[in-house]
Scaffold this active site. Sequence first.
Site, PDB file in Angstrom:
ATOM      1  N   GLY A 131      44.277  34.285  76.369  1.00 48.68           N
ATOM      2  CA  GLY A 131      43.002  34.422  76.968  1.00 48.68           C
ATOM      3  C   GLY A 131      41.790  35.317  76.183  1.00 48.68           C
ATOM      4  O   GLY A 131      41.976  35.296  74.827  1.00 48.68           O
ATOM      5  N   ALA A 132      40.685  35.559  76.843  1.00 45.80           N
ATOM      6  CA  ALA A 132      39.411  36.257  76.393  1.00 45.80           C
ATOM      7  C   ALA A 132      38.999  35.118  75.261  1.00 45.80           C
ATOM      8  O   ALA A 132      38.946  35.222  73.997  1.00 45.80           O
ATOM      9  CB  ALA A 132      39.807  37.655  75.398  1.00 45.80           C
ATOM     10  N   GLY A 166      37.176  29.364  68.721  1.00 51.14           N
ATOM     11  CA  GLY A 166      38.753  28.994  68.125  1.00 51.14           C
ATOM     12  C   GLY A 166      39.547  28.382  69.077  1.00 51.14           C
ATOM     13  O   GLY A 166      40.194  27.410  68.777  1.00 51.14           O
ATOM     14  N   HIS A 167      39.708  28.794  70.353  1.00 52.35           N
ATOM     15  CA  HIS A 167      40.525  28.311  71.257  1.00 52.35           C
ATOM     16  C   HIS A 167      39.809  26.798  71.622  1.00 52.35           C
ATOM     17  O   HIS A 167      40.394  25.926  71.950  1.00 52.35           O
ATOM     18  CB  HIS A 167      40.499  29.167  72.527  1.00 52.35           C
ATOM     19  N   GLN A 205      55.505  40.708  72.692  1.00 54.58           N
ATOM     20  CA  GLN A 205      54.892  40.312  71.235  1.00 54.58           C
ATOM     21  C   GLN A 205      54.325  41.539  70.641  1.00 54.58           C
ATOM     22  O   GLN A 205      53.708  41.747  69.534  1.00 54.58           O
ATOM     23  CB  GLN A 205      54.303  39.145  70.817  1.00 54.58           C
ATOM     24  N   GLY A 209      46.620  27.482  66.124  1.00 56.17           N
ATOM     25  CA  GLY A 209      45.402  27.541  65.117  1.00 56.17           C
ATOM     26  C   GLY A 209      46.084  28.176  63.638  1.00 56.17           C
ATOM     27  O   GLY A 209      46.701  29.042  63.606  1.00 56.17           O
ATOM     28  N   GLU A 210      45.294  27.883  62.828  1.00 53.04           N
ATOM     29  CA  GLU A 210      45.573  28.270  61.489  1.00 53.04           C
ATOM     30  C   GLU A 210      45.484  29.753  61.070  1.00 53.04           C
ATOM     31  O   GLU A 210      45.510  30.310  59.908  1.00 53.04           O
ATOM     32  CB  GLU A 210      45.226  27.181  60.205  1.00 53.04           C
ATOM     33  N   LYS A 211      44.487  30.193  61.695  1.00 55.80           N
ATOM     34  CA  LYS A 211      44.253  31.867  61.811  1.00 55.80           C
ATOM     35  C   LYS A 211      45.259  32.461  61.817  1.00 55.80           C
ATOM     36  O   LYS A 211      45.492  33.586  60.937  1.00 55.80           O
ATOM     37  CB  LYS A 211      43.318  32.197  62.900  1.00 55.80           C
ATOM     38  N   ASP A 212      46.384  32.029  62.634  1.00 55.42           N
ATOM     39  CA  ASP A 212      47.708  32.645  62.703  1.00 55.42           C
ATOM     40  C   ASP A 212      48.604  31.828  62.015  1.00 55.42           C
ATOM     41  O   ASP A 212      49.601  31.241  62.352  1.00 55.42           O
ATOM     42  CB  ASP A 212      48.187  33.079  64.237  1.00 55.42           C
TER      43      ASP A 212
HETATM   44  P1  AMP Z   1      45.627  33.922  71.124  1.00 59.31           P
HETATM   45  O1  AMP Z   1      44.728  33.754  72.276  1.00 59.31           O
HETATM   46  O2  AMP Z   1      44.866  34.945  70.030  1.00 59.31           O
HETATM   47  O3  AMP Z   1      47.122  34.287  71.254  1.00 59.31           O
HETATM   48  O4  AMP Z   1      45.377  32.589  70.400  1.00 59.31           O
HETATM   49  C1  AMP Z   1      45.912  31.311  70.856  1.00 59.31           C
HETATM   50  C2  AMP Z   1      45.800  30.188  70.064  1.00 59.31           C
HETATM   51  O5  AMP Z   1      44.386  30.118  69.455  1.00 59.31           O
HETATM   52  C3  AMP Z   1      46.708  30.429  68.820  1.00 59.31           C
HETATM   53  O6  AMP Z   1      47.411  29.176  68.366  1.00 59.31           O
HETATM   54  C4  AMP Z   1      45.733  30.820  67.696  1.00 59.31           C
HETATM   55  O7  AMP Z   1      46.175  30.833  66.288  1.00 59.31           O
HETATM   56  C5  AMP Z   1      44.470  30.388  67.961  1.00 59.31           C
HETATM   57  N1  AMP Z   1      43.351  30.772  67.635  1.00 59.31           N
HETATM   58  C6  AMP Z   1      43.121  32.062  67.747  1.00 59.31           C
HETATM   59  N2  AMP Z   1      41.689  32.401  66.900  1.00 59.31           N
HETATM   60  C7  AMP Z   1      41.527  31.289  66.209  1.00 59.31           C
HETATM   61  C8  AMP Z   1      40.504  30.865  65.363  1.00 59.31           C
HETATM   62  N3  AMP Z   1      39.531  31.635  65.016  1.00 59.31           N
HETATM   63  N4  AMP Z   1      40.354  29.606  64.912  1.00 59.31           N
HETATM   64  C9  AMP Z   1      41.412  28.797  65.024  1.00 59.31           C
HETATM   65  N5  AMP Z   1      42.382  29.053  66.113  1.00 59.31           N
HETATM   66  C10 AMP Z   1      42.277  30.414  66.522  1.00 59.31           C
END
Ligand code: AMP
Length: 254
Positions: A32-33, A37-38, A62, A148-151
């Site tokens: 969320g939030a 990127g999402h 986690q 995402g490749e960010k992680d």
């Molecule tokens: P999170 O909500 O942070 O757990 O992220 C959910 C998904 O969005 C995960 O697969 C992340 O890698 C991806 N994600 C988060 N930030 C970015 C970003 N800036 N660019 C691309 N993917 C992202």
Amino acid sequence: MIRQFTDLKLWQQDRAQQKLSGKTLGFVPTMGALHQGHLSLMEQSQRQNDFTLVSLFVNPTQFSDPKDLQKYPQKVNEDLQLLTQAGVDFVWLPTAADLYRDEYRYRITESDLSGHLCGAHRPGHFTGVLTVVMKLLNIAHPERAYFGEKDYQQLQLIRGMVDAFFMPVEIHAGETIREEDGLAMSSRNLRLSSEQRKLAPAFYQALRSPKNLEEVRRALQAKGFQIDYLEDFAGRRYGAVALGEVRLIDNVPL
Ligand code: AMP
């Protein structure tokens, strides 16, 4: 119209129906939030599938630091609006009681890559991630899931898990989406003060610079970043830093 669900049984019936009629499902798990990127992962899913499902779940297992979990940004109403505007078909708001009815007695662990980088600094983090992703994928039953490749380390570990357990899902990656000044978009960026926000893009710039790791470390420390780690690993440069209480991670190809 977006359909929202929490009841797992109803979803499983619905999903069985979709499968019978040959429709494909793409799945984007998130905490969320939501930000761009999402949204870019969702767009990719919408291009490649008949339906797209997004989950919003701040996964407690986690987080190694309970304060970090408490402070994780939550914006469910705004998220639901964004998902509706984006034309997503289904949104899933799982409850911890449903997902962890085993009280987290059963876990997925990886014994190599998960000990490096973020895994070395956040004990149990990747066990929490892999366990919840396995549960989410088993319930959602998508043809494709998007990360995402960010992680990047997380992406590699999820690919490895899907391969190791012969899970019937294709894992797709989305490139890191950045703010105009280069800062990788992240839900945690909301917690940066305006001064920290101005400083934050220096992290990405330093990672991309041709300097060696020691020079990067010194440059970032001089600017006021606390360094969690900076490492070159398997063709990429990875970093995790903190500005005050906000942890930022990023990675670039070498
Ligand atoms: P999170 O909500 O942070 O757990 O992220 C959910 C998904 O969005 C995960 O697969 C992340 O890698 C991806 N994600 C988060 N930030 C970015 C970003 N800036 N660019 C691309 N993917 C992202």
